[in-house]
Motif scaffolding. Sequence first.
Motif, PDB file in Angstrom:
ATOM      1  N   GLY A  20       0.770  -1.234   0.000  1.00 34.31           N
ATOM      2  CA  GLY A  20       0.000   0.000   0.000  1.00 34.31           C
ATOM      3  C   GLY A  20       0.799   1.280   0.000  1.00 34.31           C
ATOM      4  N   GLY A  21       0.203   2.282   0.652  1.00 34.04           N
ATOM      5  CA  GLY A  21       0.794   3.616   0.661  1.00 34.04           C
ATOM      6  C   GLY A  21       0.103   4.548  -0.312  1.00 34.04           C
ATOM      7  N   SER A  43       0.396  -3.600   3.744  1.00 27.26           N
ATOM      8  CA  SER A  43       1.787  -3.343   4.099  1.00 27.26           C
ATOM      9  C   SER A  43       2.159  -1.916   3.727  1.00 27.26           C
ATOM     10  CB  SER A  43       2.705  -4.322   3.371  1.00 27.26           C
ATOM     11  OG  SER A  43       4.055  -4.011   3.661  1.00 27.26           O
ATOM     12  N   ARG A  47       7.372   5.246   5.757  1.00 28.96           N
ATOM     13  CA  ARG A  47       8.055   6.511   5.433  1.00 28.96           C
ATOM     14  C   ARG A  47       7.394   7.722   6.099  1.00 28.96           C
ATOM     15  NH1 ARG A  47      10.847   3.509   3.158  1.00 28.96           N
ATOM     16  NH2 ARG A  47      11.364   3.334   0.944  1.00 28.96           N
ATOM     17  N   GLY A  61       6.833  -1.329   7.560  1.00 24.80           N
ATOM     18  CA  GLY A  61       8.285  -1.486   7.439  1.00 24.80           C
ATOM     19  C   GLY A  61       8.650  -2.417   6.306  1.00 24.80           C
ATOM     20  N   PHE A  63      10.439  -5.437   4.034  1.00 25.49           N
ATOM     21  CA  PHE A  63      10.474  -6.888   4.229  1.00 25.49           C
ATOM     22  C   PHE A  63      11.915  -7.404   4.244  1.00 25.49           C
ATOM     23  CE2 PHE A  63       6.387  -6.060   2.171  1.00 25.49           C
ATOM     24  CZ  PHE A  63       5.518  -6.832   2.912  1.00 25.49           C
ATOM     25  N   GLY A  64      12.854  -6.528   3.845  1.00 24.28           N
ATOM     26  CA  GLY A  64      14.218  -7.002   3.666  1.00 24.28           C
ATOM     27  C   GLY A  64      14.401  -7.623   2.279  1.00 24.28           C
ATOM     28  N   GLY A  65      13.897  -6.932   1.265  1.00 22.59           N
ATOM     29  CA  GLY A  65      14.080  -7.388  -0.118  1.00 22.59           C
ATOM     30  C   GLY A  65      13.046  -8.424  -0.539  1.00 22.59           C
ATOM     31  N   HIS A  86       2.513   3.201  -5.072  1.00 22.76           N
ATOM     32  CA  HIS A  86       2.554   4.375  -5.955  1.00 22.76           C
ATOM     33  C   HIS A  86       3.264   4.031  -7.269  1.00 22.76           C
ATOM     34  CE1 HIS A  86       3.825   8.452  -7.202  1.00 22.76           C
ATOM     35  NE2 HIS A  86       2.720   8.822  -6.579  1.00 22.76           N
ATOM     36  N   ALA A  89       6.970   3.893  -7.072  1.00 26.30           N
ATOM     37  CA  ALA A  89       7.612   3.000  -6.089  1.00 26.30           C
ATOM     38  C   ALA A  89       8.074   1.734  -6.820  1.00 26.30           C
ATOM     39  CB  ALA A  89       6.645   2.689  -4.954  1.00 26.30           C
ATOM     40  N   THR A  91      10.906  -0.013  -6.815  1.00 27.96           N
ATOM     41  CA  THR A  91      11.708  -1.057  -6.157  1.00 27.96           C
ATOM     42  C   THR A  91      10.795  -2.093  -5.511  1.00 27.96           C
ATOM     43  OG1 THR A  91      13.457   0.537  -5.737  1.00 27.96           O
ATOM     44  CG2 THR A  91      13.519  -1.482  -4.455  1.00 27.96           C
ATOM     45  N   ILE A  92       9.816  -1.623  -4.740  1.00 29.65           N
ATOM     46  CA  ILE A  92       8.919  -2.574  -4.074  1.00 29.65           C
ATOM     47  C   ILE A  92       8.107  -3.353  -5.122  1.00 29.65           C
ATOM     48  CG2 ILE A  92       7.047  -0.881  -3.691  1.00 29.65           C
ATOM     49  CD1 ILE A  92       8.009  -3.556  -1.164  1.00 29.65           C
ATOM     50  N   HIS A  95      10.287  -6.033  -6.391  1.00 27.69           N
ATOM     51  CA  HIS A  95      10.419  -7.066  -5.355  1.00 27.69           C
ATOM     52  C   HIS A  95       9.170  -7.943  -5.298  1.00 27.69           C
ATOM     53  CE1 HIS A  95      13.667  -4.752  -2.850  1.00 27.69           C
ATOM     54  NE2 HIS A  95      14.075  -5.089  -4.051  1.00 27.69           N
ATOM     55  N   LYS A 208       5.684  14.699 -10.453  1.00 22.96           N
ATOM     56  CA  LYS A 208       5.756  13.359 -11.043  1.00 22.96           C
ATOM     57  C   LYS A 208       4.424  13.082 -11.740  1.00 22.96           C
ATOM     58  CE  LYS A 208       8.600  11.323  -7.384  1.00 22.96           C
ATOM     59  NZ  LYS A 208       8.556  10.526  -6.133  1.00 22.96           N
TER      60      LYS A 208
HETATM   61  N1  LIG Z   1       7.552   7.120  -4.633  1.00 25.23           N
HETATM   62  C1  LIG Z   1       6.564   8.010  -4.496  1.00 25.23           C
HETATM   63  O1  LIG Z   1       6.536   9.068  -5.148  1.00 25.23           O
HETATM   64  C2  LIG Z   1       5.439   7.736  -3.532  1.00 25.23           C
HETATM   65  C3  LIG Z   1       4.375   8.645  -3.441  1.00 25.23           C
HETATM   66  C4  LIG Z   1       3.308   8.376  -2.575  1.00 25.23           C
HETATM   67  C5  LIG Z   1       3.319   7.225  -1.814  1.00 25.23           C
HETATM   68  N2  LIG Z   1       4.380   6.356  -1.924  1.00 25.23           N
HETATM   69  C6  LIG Z   1       4.340   5.136  -1.100  1.00 25.23           C
HETATM   70  O2  LIG Z   1       5.436   5.210  -0.223  1.00 25.23           O
HETATM   71  C7  LIG Z   1       6.041   3.929  -0.076  1.00 25.23           C
HETATM   72  C8  LIG Z   1       7.533   4.033  -0.329  1.00 25.23           C
HETATM   73  O3  LIG Z   1       7.722   4.481  -1.658  1.00 25.23           O
HETATM   74  P1  LIG Z   1       9.177   4.453  -2.296  1.00 25.23           P
HETATM   75  O4  LIG Z   1       9.077   5.054  -3.658  1.00 25.23           O
HETATM   76  O5  LIG Z   1      10.161   4.969  -1.320  1.00 25.23           O
HETATM   77  O6  LIG Z   1       9.366   2.855  -2.440  1.00 25.23           O
HETATM   78  P2  LIG Z   1      10.464   1.999  -3.238  1.00 25.23           P
HETATM   79  O7  LIG Z   1      11.617   2.894  -3.558  1.00 25.23           O
HETATM   80  O8  LIG Z   1       9.813   1.270  -4.341  1.00 25.23           O
HETATM   81  O9  LIG Z   1      10.879   0.915  -2.144  1.00 25.23           O
HETATM   82  C9  LIG Z   1      12.054   1.022  -1.367  1.00 25.23           C
HETATM   83  C10 LIG Z   1      11.954   0.026  -0.238  1.00 25.23           C
HETATM   84  O10 LIG Z   1      10.982   0.451   0.718  1.00 25.23           O
HETATM   85  C11 LIG Z   1      10.273  -0.686   1.226  1.00 25.23           C
HETATM   86  N3  LIG Z   1       8.859  -0.541   0.849  1.00 25.23           N
HETATM   87  C12 LIG Z   1       8.316   0.271  -0.091  1.00 25.23           C
HETATM   88  N4  LIG Z   1       6.990   0.175  -0.113  1.00 25.23           N
HETATM   89  C13 LIG Z   1       6.665  -0.733   0.844  1.00 25.23           C
HETATM   90  C14 LIG Z   1       5.444  -1.255   1.329  1.00 25.23           C
HETATM   91  N5  LIG Z   1       4.258  -0.850   0.816  1.00 25.23           N
HETATM   92  N6  LIG Z   1       5.487  -2.178   2.327  1.00 25.23           N
HETATM   93  C15 LIG Z   1       6.674  -2.583   2.850  1.00 25.23           C
HETATM   94  N7  LIG Z   1       7.863  -2.106   2.437  1.00 25.23           N
HETATM   95  C16 LIG Z   1       7.860  -1.189   1.453  1.00 25.23           C
HETATM   96  C17 LIG Z   1      10.920  -1.896   0.617  1.00 25.23           C
HETATM   97  O11 LIG Z   1      11.930  -2.286   1.517  1.00 25.23           O
HETATM   98  P3  LIG Z   1      12.456  -3.819   1.627  1.00 25.23           P
HETATM   99  O12 LIG Z   1      13.316  -4.027   0.423  1.00 25.23           O
HETATM  100  O13 LIG Z   1      13.178  -3.843   2.927  1.00 25.23           O
HETATM  101  O14 LIG Z   1      11.248  -4.695   1.618  1.00 25.23           O
HETATM  102  C18 LIG Z   1      11.516  -1.346  -0.669  1.00 25.23           C
HETATM  103  O15 LIG Z   1      12.594  -2.100  -1.162  1.00 25.23           O
HETATM  104  C19 LIG Z   1       5.335   2.971  -1.026  1.00 25.23           C
HETATM  105  O16 LIG Z   1       4.523   2.122  -0.253  1.00 25.23           O
HETATM  106  C20 LIG Z   1       4.507   3.869  -1.926  1.00 25.23           C
HETATM  107  O17 LIG Z   1       3.255   3.296  -2.257  1.00 25.23           O
HETATM  108  C21 LIG Z   1       5.428   6.584  -2.752  1.00 25.23           C
END
Ligand SMILES: NC(=O)c1ccc[n+]([C@@H]2O[C@H](COP(=O)([O-])OP(=O)(O)OC[C@H]3O[C@@H](n4cnc5c(N)ncnc54)[C@H](OP(=O)(O)O)[C@@H]3O)[C@@H](O)[C@H]2O)c1
Length: 269
Positions: A20-21, A43, A47, A61, A63-65, A86, A89, A91-92, A95, A208
Amino acid sequence: MTGAVTAGREVGRATVLVLGGTSEARAVAADLAGRPGLRVISSLAGRVRDPALPAGQVRIGGFGGARGMADWARAEGVGAVVDATHPFADTISAHAVEACARARLPLLRLLRPGWQAQPGDDWHHAGSLAEAASLLPALGARVFLTTGRQGLAAFAALDRLWFLIRCVDPPHGPMPAHHEVLLARGPYAREPERALMRHFAIGVLVTKDSGGPMTAGKLAAARDLGLPVVMIRRPDPPAAQSVPAVDDAVRWVLGQLPARHRAPHSAGA
Ligand SMILES: NC(=O)c1ccc[n+]([C@@H]2O[C@H](COP(=O)([O-])OP(=O)(O)OC[C@H]3O[C@@H](n4cnc5c(N)ncnc54)[C@H](OP(=O)(O)O)[C@@H]3O)[C@@H](O)[C@H]2O)c1
């Protein structure tokens, strides 16, 4: 995509993991959590300091990859995964593809469509934050930066420009010398966005291509004011079955369930 949602660790209940997120992830969880026979675990990355919590169970939090996600899903008896994170996002999402392959789980990507330029828009596309930064000096001296608190370092060298930086939690690390931080959380409507841009005498908007209605007000406001927009392209989508809307994702999950779990929705069940 094959395979039915299997019974989770709680006897008789099928378990779905929603990554989620996003507002869409919360909407999927809200719909599914009220259904008998289904356990929904959302999940979140952890952040945001005070996240909007989805219905159903929540874990917070990393999952550790991918391997960690696969192990966690097995331990929880997860039977299907909806990646509703999102669009940026990536990387997730990558994964999730790898974890579901490892754990032999069906995976669905819920990906809201990107925004489309309309008549009157003046969009300048960029492939990255760095490319967006390189476009700015030619477009305006006062920048409305709405790309979130991560990656602000890409704009740090632009010391002749002024930035209004809007994000949910306070940013840290390198950022432009001349700026004001505006802490806020959407949704944002057209009129207040236009008033905000006028108030700060904004000359250019950076965003974005997140898509969706929650933050589209800034695009309409920029159009109203004749402002250029630097639109950052999305990363490539993951190699997974993808749907654009919450209803599609809910239908997909229900289609994965064994017949005995396909009871009609009953709120509060
Ligand atoms: N990127 C954006 O612009 C944006 C905007 C709004 C909301 N979000 C939300 O914010 C969260 C983080 O975004 P990001 O762009 O930083 O992610 P990301 O770069 O794709 O992911 C980086 C790491 O954060 C952890 N992670 C990300 N999303 C997770 C989730 N939903 N549940 C558990 N672990 C998660 C994972 O860690 P591990 O490898 O340890 O599992 C992943 O490897 C996402 O859930 C996304 O939906 C992102």
